[in-house]
Design a protein around this motif. Structure first.
Motif, short mmCIF file in Angstrom:
data_model
loop_
_atom_site.label_atom_id
_atom_site.label_comp_id
_atom_site.label_asym_id
_atom_site.label_seq_id
_atom_site.Cartn_x
_atom_site.Cartn_y
_atom_site.Cartn_z
N ALA A 103 0.93 -1.32 -0.05
CA ALA A 103 -0.28 0.07 0.04
C ALA A 103 0.86 1.35 0.02
O ALA A 103 1.26 1.62 0.93
CB ALA A 103 -0.80 -0.02 1.29
N LEU A 104 0.86 1.86 -1.25
CA LEU A 104 1.96 2.94 -1.22
C LEU A 104 1.49 4.31 -1.42
O LEU A 104 0.80 4.66 -2.68
CB LEU A 104 2.83 2.54 -2.81
N SER A 105 1.37 5.06 -0.48
CA SER A 105 1.08 6.50 -0.50
C SER A 105 2.19 7.25 -1.15
O SER A 105 1.83 8.56 -1.55
CB SER A 105 0.74 6.87 0.92
N GLY A 106 3.36 6.98 -1.08
CA GLY A 106 4.40 7.74 -1.58
C GLY A 106 5.44 8.43 -0.43
O GLY A 106 6.03 9.33 -0.78
N GLY A 107 4.62 8.09 0.98
CA GLY A 107 5.48 8.84 1.94
C GLY A 107 6.61 8.03 2.46
O GLY A 107 6.78 7.00 1.66
N PRO A 108 7.20 8.53 3.39
CA PRO A 108 8.54 7.76 3.84
C PRO A 108 8.20 6.26 4.24
O PRO A 108 9.12 5.47 3.61
CB PRO A 108 8.97 8.52 4.99
N ASP A 109 7.33 5.97 4.96
CA ASP A 109 7.14 4.86 5.58
C ASP A 109 6.99 3.72 4.55
O ASP A 109 7.53 2.68 4.20
CB ASP A 109 5.99 4.69 6.61
N SER A 110 5.82 3.84 3.59
CA SER A 110 5.40 3.11 2.71
C SER A 110 6.67 2.89 1.39
O SER A 110 6.63 1.97 0.91
CB SER A 110 3.98 3.53 2.01
N THR A 111 7.27 3.98 1.27
CA THR A 111 8.20 3.93 0.17
C THR A 111 9.49 3.21 0.83
O THR A 111 10.17 2.27 0.02
CB THR A 111 8.73 5.48 -0.23
N ALA A 112 9.92 3.35 2.08
CA ALA A 112 10.82 2.37 2.60
C ALA A 112 10.67 1.12 2.67
O ALA A 112 11.48 0.25 2.39
CB ALA A 112 11.17 3.03 4.00
N LEU A 113 9.20 0.70 2.93
CA LEU A 113 8.77 -0.57 2.93
C LEU A 113 8.91 -1.12 1.50
O LEU A 113 9.42 -2.34 1.32
CB LEU A 113 7.21 -0.56 3.31
N LEU A 114 8.62 -0.55 0.49
CA LEU A 114 8.74 -1.12 -0.97
C LEU A 114 10.07 -1.22 -1.45
O LEU A 114 10.35 -2.33 -1.88
CB LEU A 114 8.15 -0.14 -1.93
N LEU A 115 10.96 -0.39 -0.85
CA LEU A 115 12.37 -0.56 -1.35
C LEU A 115 12.92 -1.61 -0.59
O LEU A 115 13.81 -2.52 -1.19
CB LEU A 115 13.28 0.73 -0.94
N TRP A 116 12.43 -1.82 0.79
CA TRP A 116 13.15 -2.91 1.56
C TRP A 116 12.67 -4.22 1.13
O TRP A 116 13.52 -5.20 1.15
CB TRP A 116 12.63 -3.00 3.08
N LEU A 117 11.37 -4.38 0.86
CA LEU A 117 10.89 -5.76 0.33
C LEU A 117 11.78 -6.04 -1.22
O LEU A 117 12.12 -7.23 -0.95
CB LEU A 117 9.50 -5.91 -0.13
N ARG A 118 12.01 -4.99 -1.97
CA ARG A 118 12.54 -5.14 -3.00
C ARG A 118 14.07 -5.87 -2.72
O ARG A 118 14.47 -6.73 -3.32
CB ARG A 118 12.73 -4.20 -4.10
N GLU A 119 14.79 -5.15 -1.89
CA GLU A 119 16.14 -5.49 -1.37
C GLU A 119 16.22 -7.06 -0.97
O GLU A 119 17.17 -7.75 -1.06
CB GLU A 119 16.65 -4.39 -0.53
N GLU A 120 14.97 -7.25 0.02
CA GLU A 120 14.96 -8.66 0.33
C GLU A 120 14.64 -9.82 -0.61
O GLU A 120 14.53 -10.91 -0.56
CB GLU A 120 13.85 -8.69 1.47
N GLY A 121 14.41 -9.44 -1.83
CA GLY A 121 14.00 -10.24 -2.92
C GLY A 121 12.69 -10.73 -3.18
O GLY A 121 12.34 -11.60 -3.76
N VAL A 122 11.68 -9.97 -2.41
CA VAL A 122 10.37 -10.31 -2.55
C VAL A 122 9.70 -9.92 -3.88
O VAL A 122 10.04 -8.69 -4.40
CB VAL A 122 9.47 -9.69 -1.27
#
Length: 427
Positions: free
Chosen positions: A22-41
C-alpha cells in the motif's frame, strides 16, 4: 552488496510471498517498498488517491514515476464518489481498505503490506487510551490480520528516514499529518509525545513495550474467543467465559470493518448473558444480533420471504435415510408453512402436541420458525422435516411406504443450522 543502513527489526515475509505494498508515496510506505525489493520479494504497489485536498493527483504522479523507475507494477485508483457518512478519517480508511481488497484480488498477490512503524503503534495506543479503549486499543495495531501484514512495527521512524537518506530517495509528505488543529493524531505526534519524552526520557520506548505485551495478551484473548465461536457461540460457554472474552466473541461474529463500538458490544453482552430468548439488537450493515435458546448469532436483519421446496415421492420398502419420511401411500401431499392452530401426534411421543411446542423443544430459533417448510397429508400436518413425523401419516413398519423428501430445501437447512439440536427424538 546491500546498501546501509538496513531496516533493523523489520519482519520478513514467508518465503516465496508475492506482496502488494500500500504505497502512499510517503516515507514509511516508500521505505517498505524498497526494503522488500532488497529482500528479494516479488512486489507490486497499490495507490489510492482520496481526493481530499488540492494537489493530491501530484502524489499519484510521484508514485507512478517511482514504480516505473523501480519497474514495480502499480494499481491505482482515485475517489470519484462522495465520502461515506461519519468522520473524514474513518471514511477515508474504509474506502482505502476496500480499494486494497480489490487490488489484492486483481493482482492475485498473497498479502498486502502496510508501512506502519513503531511510532504509529505508540501514537495509536495513546489515542486509544485517551478515548478509553481497553486491551485491544493499547496494543496499537496487530502485525497481521487476514491478508494484511505490517512488517515495520518494530522499526522506528528515524530509522526509516536514515534508510531513505542513505539511498537518496525523496518522498512526499501529506500536510494533514502535521495539522495539529484538525487531527488528534497530529497533536499526539507533534505535541503530546514530545512533551512526555522531555519530561520522562524513554517513555516512548516503554509505551512500545507495553503495546507489545498488550498485543500478546490480545492474541491469546482472540484465540480463546475463536474457540467459543467455533463451538457455536453457546450461551453456556459465554456465561462461563470472562467478560473480555465474550466481547471478543461478538467482534468475531460480526467480522466487519469498521468494527462495533463498546456501547454496542456491551448491549450485546447484556442480551447474551441475561436477555430473554428471542431478544436481539440491530447492527450496522443490516445485520441483527439474536439470542437463541442456547446460543447467540449474527445474521441478516430481515430475511426474504420463504420459498417452498419441491416435494419428491417414490415407493420404498423401508430405508434408513435420515432426510426422508416414510408416509402411508395414497395421501395427498403438499408443502406449506406454519399457521395458527397446527397440531400433530409425533411418532415416539404420547398424545397430540401443538407445533409451537414441538419447535420450542427442538430449539428452533423463533425468528426462523415461520420459514421451516412443512409437509401436509390431506391438509393435516404430517411431517416437520428433521424434527417430527405424525403417527397417523406414517406407514406401518414392514409395509410399502412413500419415501418423501424435499428437494432444494435451503429454508430447512437455514432453520436447522440455527438449532443446537437439529434432530428431535420424535423422528
Amino acid at each position: 552488496m546491500r546498501a546501509h543502513p538496513v531496516l533493523a527489526g523489520a519482519a520478513s515475509l514467508p518465503r516465496h510471498s508475492r506482496a502488494l505494498v500500500a504505497l502512499s508515496g510517503g516515507p514509511d510506505s516508500t521505505a517498505l517498498l524498497l526494503w522488500l525489493r532488497e529482500e528479494g520479494v516479488d512486489v507490486a504497489a497499490a495507490h489510492y488517491d482520496h481526493a481530499l485536498r488540492n494537489g493530491s493527483e501530484r502524489d499519484a504522479e510521484h508514485v507512478a514515476e517511482l514504480c516505473e523507475r523501480l519497474r514495480v507494477p502499480l494499481v491505482s485508483e482515485r475517489r470519484t464518489g462522495p465520502l461515506p457518512p461519519g468522520s473524514v478519517q474513518a471514511a477515508a480508511r474504509a474506502l482505502r481498505y476496500a480499494f486494497l481488497d480489490r487490488a489484492l484480488a486483481a493482482t492475485g498477490r498473497d498479502v498486502v503490506c502496510l508501512g506502519h512503524t513503531a511510532d504509529d503503534v505508540v501514537e495509536g495506543a495513546v489515542l486509544h487510551l485517551l478515548r478509553g479503549s481497553a486491551l485491544a486499543g493499547l496494543r496499537g495495531m496487530p502485525a497481521r490480520r487476514g491478508p494484511y501484514f505490517r512488517p515495520l512495527l518494530d522499526v522506528w521512524r528515524r530509522d526509516v528516514e536514515a534508510f531513505l537518506a542513505a539511498r537518496g530517495v525523496e518522498t512526499i509528505t501529506d500536510p494533514a499529518n502535521a495539522d495539529v488543529d484538525r487531527y488528534a493524531r497530529a497533536r499526539v505526534r507533534y505535541l503530546l509525545l514530545p512533551a512526555l519524552e522531555r519530561d520522562r526520557p524513554g517513555i516512548i520506548w516503554r509505551l512500545r513495550a507495553a503495546a507489545a505485551a498488550a498485543a500478546a495478551l490480545q492474541d491469546r484473548l482472540e484465540a480463546d474467543a475463536a474457540v467459543l465461536v467455533e463451538r457455536g457461540a453457546l450461551r453456556a460457554d459465554l456465561e462461563r467465559a470472562p467478560r473480555a472474552t465474550r466481547l471478543e466473541v461478538y467482534r468475531q461474529l460480526y467480522g466487519r470493518l469498521p468494527g462495533l463500538d463498546r456501547r454496542q458490544l456491551e448491549a450485546m453482552d447484556r442480551l447474551a448473558v441475561r436477555g430473554p430468548t428471542g431478544g436481539g439488537l440491530d447492527l450496522p450493515g443490516s445485520l441483527r444480533f439474536r439470542v437463541q435458546p442456547n446460543r447467540v448469532s449474527i445474521d441478516v436483519g430481515t430475511l426474504p420471504p420463504p420459498s417452498a421446496p419441491r416435494i419428491d415421492v417414490r415407493p420404498c420398502a423401508g430405508c434408513a435415510d435420515p432426510a426422508a419420511a416414510h408416509l402411508r401411500p395414497g395421501q395427498s401431499l403438499t408443502v406449506g408453512f406454519r399457521r395458527p392452530g397446527l397440531r400433530m401426534r409425533p411418532l415416539g411421543a404420547p398424545g397430540s402436541r401443538k407445533l409451537q411446542d414441538i419447535l420450542t423443544d427442538a430449539r428452533v430459533p423463533r425468528h426462523l420458525r415461520d420459514r421451516l417448510p412443512l409437509v401436509f397429508a390431506g391438509g393435516r400436518l404430517a411431517w416437520v422435516p428433521g424434527i417430527a413425523v405424525d403417527v397417523d401419516a406414517t406407514a406401518p413398519a414392514g409395509t410399502l411406504a412413500w419415501h418423501v423428501t424435499l428437494e432444494g430445501q435451503p429454508e430447512t437447512q437455514v432453520v436447522l443450522s440455527g438449532s443446537a439440536h437439529p434432530r428431535s427424538p420424535f423422528i
